[in-house]
Design a protein around this motif. Structure first.
Motif, PDB file in Angstrom:
ATOM      1  N   TYR A  25       0.834  -1.096   0.032  1.00  0.00           N
ATOM      2  CA  TYR A  25       0.021   0.066  -0.097  1.00  0.00           C
ATOM      3  C   TYR A  25       0.886   1.354   0.052  1.00  0.00           C
ATOM      4  O   TYR A  25       1.971   1.203   0.711  1.00  0.00           O
ATOM      5  CB  TYR A  25      -0.935  -0.057   1.132  1.00  0.00           C
ATOM      6  N   THR A  66      -3.249   5.027  14.704  1.00  0.00           N
ATOM      7  CA  THR A  66      -3.757   4.789  16.081  1.00  0.00           C
ATOM      8  C   THR A  66      -2.834   4.792  17.122  1.00  0.00           C
ATOM      9  O   THR A  66      -3.106   4.984  18.162  1.00  0.00           O
ATOM     10  CB  THR A  66      -4.819   3.658  16.111  1.00  0.00           C
ATOM     11  N   GLY A  95       5.542  -2.108   9.906  1.00  0.00           N
ATOM     12  CA  GLY A  95       4.887  -2.227   8.782  1.00  0.00           C
ATOM     13  C   GLY A  95       5.166  -1.396   7.715  1.00  0.00           C
ATOM     14  O   GLY A  95       4.834  -1.430   6.407  1.00  0.00           O
ATOM     15  N   SER A 140       0.729  -3.107   4.002  1.00  0.00           N
ATOM     16  CA  SER A 140      -0.800  -3.259   3.755  1.00  0.00           C
ATOM     17  C   SER A 140      -1.379  -1.981   4.308  1.00  0.00           C
ATOM     18  O   SER A 140      -0.710  -1.318   5.036  1.00  0.00           O
ATOM     19  CB  SER A 140      -1.278  -4.419   4.714  1.00  0.00           C
ATOM     20  N   GLU A 141      -2.810  -1.846   3.785  1.00  0.00           N
ATOM     21  CA  GLU A 141      -3.266  -0.680   4.167  1.00  0.00           C
ATOM     22  C   GLU A 141      -3.675  -0.791   5.569  1.00  0.00           C
ATOM     23  O   GLU A 141      -3.747   0.294   6.352  1.00  0.00           O
ATOM     24  CB  GLU A 141      -4.625  -0.643   3.292  1.00  0.00           C
ATOM     25  N   ASP A 142      -3.804  -1.955   6.148  1.00  0.00           N
ATOM     26  CA  ASP A 142      -4.042  -2.125   7.622  1.00  0.00           C
ATOM     27  C   ASP A 142      -2.867  -1.739   8.372  1.00  0.00           C
ATOM     28  O   ASP A 142      -3.206  -1.101   9.373  1.00  0.00           O
ATOM     29  CB  ASP A 142      -4.446  -3.448   7.780  1.00  0.00           C
ATOM     30  N   ALA A 143      -1.925  -1.972   8.155  1.00  0.00           N
ATOM     31  CA  ALA A 143      -0.578  -1.624   8.700  1.00  0.00           C
ATOM     32  C   ALA A 143      -0.511   0.118   8.839  1.00  0.00           C
ATOM     33  O   ALA A 143      -0.029   0.616   9.859  1.00  0.00           O
ATOM     34  CB  ALA A 143       0.631  -2.152   7.786  1.00  0.00           C
ATOM     35  N   HIS A 144      -0.883   0.697   7.553  1.00  0.00           N
ATOM     36  CA  HIS A 144      -0.904   2.061   7.657  1.00  0.00           C
ATOM     37  C   HIS A 144      -1.997   2.688   8.800  1.00  0.00           C
ATOM     38  O   HIS A 144      -1.664   3.558   9.556  1.00  0.00           O
ATOM     39  CB  HIS A 144      -0.973   2.565   6.342  1.00  0.00           C
ATOM     40  N   ARG A 145      -3.063   2.272   8.749  1.00  0.00           N
ATOM     41  CA  ARG A 145      -4.310   2.399   9.524  1.00  0.00           C
ATOM     42  C   ARG A 145      -3.838   2.321  10.901  1.00  0.00           C
ATOM     43  O   ARG A 145      -4.168   3.066  11.793  1.00  0.00           O
ATOM     44  CB  ARG A 145      -5.649   1.603   9.065  1.00  0.00           C
ATOM     45  N   ASP A 146      -3.343   1.034  11.167  1.00  0.00           N
ATOM     46  CA  ASP A 146      -2.508   0.962  12.717  1.00  0.00           C
ATOM     47  C   ASP A 146      -1.701   1.696  13.216  1.00  0.00           C
ATOM     48  O   ASP A 146      -1.710   2.220  14.446  1.00  0.00           O
ATOM     49  CB  ASP A 146      -2.289  -0.632  12.616  1.00  0.00           C
ATOM     50  N   TRP A 161       3.801   0.765   2.645  1.00  0.00           N
ATOM     51  CA  TRP A 161       3.497   0.094   3.736  1.00  0.00           C
ATOM     52  C   TRP A 161       3.340  -1.557   3.268  1.00  0.00           C
ATOM     53  O   TRP A 161       2.835  -1.695   2.173  1.00  0.00           O
ATOM     54  CB  TRP A 161       2.035   0.499   4.438  1.00  0.00           C
TER      55      TRP A 161
END
Length: 99
Positions: A2, A65, A32, A56-62, A54
């Motif tokens: 991502y 946070t 990530g 993954s997109e999830d790693a970026h989103r995490d 990244w």
């Protein structure tokens, strides 16, 4: 993978301070994240480009946070005059991307 490519404009005279804050994010560690590059726009004295890759997109989103990252972002927001829409990419390879 991502990727994101984004551009922002710092408030007048604040590009160096904003760059330092963006680079603090790197020092915090970003699980990530394969690549995070902050670059000054040569055509705009206040322009900054950020290019991220990244796993993954999830790693970026995490990463967004994480409390330490949130603190860094809150420090930088007052120094930003404008954000442009980021461009989402799917990185496929490149020098330095895989270590």
């Amino acid at each position: 993978m991502y990727g994101l490519i984004g551009r922002m404009t710092a408030r007048a005279g604040q590009r160096e301070a904003l760059t330092a804050i963006l680079m603090e994010r790197v020092a915090l560690g970003m699980p990530g994240c394969l690549s995070y590059i902050v670059a000054h726009d040569t055509a705009d004295a206040e322009g900054i480009w950020v290019t991220e890759t990244w796993i993954s997109e999830d790693a970026h989103r995490d990463a967004l946070t994480d409390e330490a990252v949130k603190v860094v972002l809150r420090q930088g927001l007052p120094l930003i005059a404008t954000f442009e829409d980021a461009t989402v990419t799917t990185p496929v390879g490149g020098l330095g991307l895989y270590g």
